[in-house]
Design a protein around this motif. Structure first.
Motif, PDB file in Angstrom:
ATOM      1  N   UNK A 138       0.821  -1.214   0.000  1.00  9.92           N
ATOM      2  CA  UNK A 138       0.000   0.000   0.000  1.00  9.92           C
ATOM      3  C   UNK A 138       0.850   1.256   0.000  1.00  9.92           C
ATOM      4  N   UNK A 139       1.960   1.192   0.751  1.00 12.82           N
ATOM      5  CA  UNK A 139       2.860   2.353   0.790  1.00 12.82           C
ATOM      6  C   UNK A 139       3.524   2.554  -0.569  1.00 12.82           C
ATOM      7  N   UNK A 164      -3.281  -5.171  -6.852  1.00 15.23           N
ATOM      8  CA  UNK A 164      -2.259  -6.036  -6.241  1.00 15.23           C
ATOM      9  C   UNK A 164      -2.301  -6.041  -4.721  1.00 15.23           C
ATOM     10  N   UNK A 165      -3.260  -5.325  -4.146  1.00 14.51           N
ATOM     11  CA  UNK A 165      -3.272  -5.160  -2.691  1.00 14.51           C
ATOM     12  C   UNK A 165      -4.322  -6.070  -2.061  1.00 14.51           C
ATOM     13  N   UNK A 166      -4.145  -6.368  -0.765  1.00 17.40           N
ATOM     14  CA  UNK A 166      -5.158  -7.205  -0.122  1.00 17.40           C
ATOM     15  C   UNK A 166      -6.436  -6.395   0.128  1.00 17.40           C
ATOM     16  N   UNK A 170      -6.965  -2.368   0.069  1.00 23.05           N
ATOM     17  CA  UNK A 170      -7.637  -1.877  -1.114  1.00 23.05           C
ATOM     18  C   UNK A 170      -8.749  -0.904  -0.720  1.00 23.05           C
ATOM     19  N   UNK A 171      -9.511  -1.275   0.304  1.00 22.06           N
ATOM     20  CA  UNK A 171     -10.609  -0.391   0.681  1.00 22.06           C
ATOM     21  C   UNK A 171     -10.076   0.871   1.349  1.00 22.06           C
ATOM     22  N   UNK A 172      -8.928   0.771   2.053  1.00 20.11           N
ATOM     23  CA  UNK A 172      -8.344   1.980   2.660  1.00 20.11           C
ATOM     24  C   UNK A 172      -7.846   2.949   1.587  1.00 20.11           C
TER      25      UNK A 172
END
Ligand code: ATP
Ligand code: MG
Length: 363
Positions: A138-139, A164-166, A170-172
């Motif tokens: 995410x970063x 590609x994010x969990x 993804x929702x954040x």
């Protein structure tokens, strides 16, 4: 309102394969437009044409009223963020963000100013001295967005930046991207196959199939008044219930009939005149079927049999048998039902959809 990006009669073929054909699209200034569709429908191809990474076979592209069809990507005033963040691994976050500006010979104090602003907006200040390997997914994605942010671009292009994010991240980040758009008010074109991202982020959604835009509308219009069967089935989870049947004239007016069961059409807003004998598909979303005491007094009642119950916490999803169909019904998580129980159903026709069986278009 002026247009930020205009696409005129755009076609693109790879050899004998035509991916986009005579596509037209106007994106308004400051708009968040989502290109939504399943894998292979041509979303990335369209975005890459706007970015200048692919040369169209035919047609023209305008950005801020300027014809950029033959311009280099770097001259188009766009910033692109991809699914794979492609950061330089040997450079710190700070270098990754400023590299392009240094190449463009932007003055040092200006670079510092832009860096500070991007770091603040994306909350990556504490990460500036780290290298990409020392960041979470995410970063890294924030840094990739930051790289587009430090350049003064008119239009941001995102190609599945969150895929590609969990799920939690993804929702954040979805919320962060929305916040980014609310503060910057830049035009953003965002490609995704995720309907939740599309519904939550978009000012308007362009839903694509086979290189053709099926509907371009406000998310709630797409949700409540889908133009055709494809759009109706693509948006919404679980999917809209589809009942095949026909329109039949009764003494009290036209009804929908499936497997011998009548459904009154009270409140349905047709796009044109409806005719008895027409073969149609009735589409009703799971949350638009009311159950037991939710059915308003005086409304038509249907009796159904509970087949399966799927409690989901906040919601309870029921699979019911009625009129020879299995239908999904979304109700409150606090209501529980036993398999085999008989329940009353009411259908809210104000938010239902009717499609012609032949043309698959809304009627
Ligand atoms: N360089 C290429 N040569 C030949 N065909 C291609 C090429 N690039 C893409 N295609 C084809 O064009 C079609 C559209 O591809 P595109 O990448 O735009 O799809 P997409 O909607 O972005 O899908 P996804 O969600 O999987 O990323 C696909 O059928 C693909 O196989
Ligand atoms: Mg793609």
């Amino acid at each position: 309102m002026s247009n930020s990006v205009s696409i005129r009669d755009l076609s693109l073929s790879f050899g004998a394969v035509t991916v986009l054909k005579d596509l037209n699209l106007d994106i308004r200034d400051g708009e968040f437009l989502v290109l939504l569709g399943s894998s292979g429908c041509g979303k990335s191809t369209l975005l890459n044409c706007i970015a200048g990474l692919l040369e169209p076979t035919d047609g023209q592209i305008f950005i801020k009223e300027r014809n950029v069809t033959w311009e280099e990507p770097k001259d188009r005033g766009i910033g692109m963020v991809f699914q794979s963040y492609a950061l330089y691994p040997q450079m710190t976050v700070e270098k990754n963000l400023s590299f392009g500006l240094r190449v463009a010979k932007v003055p040092e104090d200006k670079i510092r100013e832009k860096l500070a602003r991007a770091a603040e907006i994306l909350q990556i200040g504490p990460l500036l001295r780290r290298k990409p390997a020392e960041l979470s997914g995410g970063q890294r994605q924030r840094v990739a967005i930051g790289r587009a942010l430090v350049r003064d671009v008119d239009v941001f292009l995102f190609d599945e930046p969150l895929s590609n994010l969990d799920a939690k991240l993804r929702s954040e980040l979805r919320v962060e991207i929305k916040r980014l758009h609310q503060s910057l008010r830049n035009t953003m074109i965002y490609v995704t196959h995720d309907q939740i991202e599309a519904l939550t982020l978009a000012d308007r959604i362009a839903i694509m199939k086979g290189g053709v835009i099926q509907q371009l509308d406000d998310p709630m219009v797409i949700y409540n008044r889908p133009k055709n069967l494809f759009v109706a089935g693509f948006i919404g989870s679980p999917s809209m219930n589809f009942l095949r049947g026909e329109l039949v004239e009764r003494p009290n007016g036209l009804v929908f009939n499936t497997n011998g069961v009548d459904f009154v059409l009270d409140g349905y807003e047709a796009t044109g005149p409806l005719a008895a004998g027409q073969s149609v598909v009735l589409g009703v979303r799971p949350e638009h079927i009311l159950i037991d005491d939710e059915v308003p007094d005086g409304a038509e009642n249907h009796e159904a049999l509970v087949d399966i119950e799927e409690p989901m916490g906040a919601d309870n999803l029921l699979w019911l048998k009625h009129a020879g169909h299995v239908m999904s019904v979304r109700t409150s998580g606090t209501r529980r039902f036993l398999p085999g129980a008989r329940v009353r159903l009411g259908f809210n026709m104000q938010v239902a959809s009717l499609f012609d069986t032949e043309t698959e278009e809304r009627i």
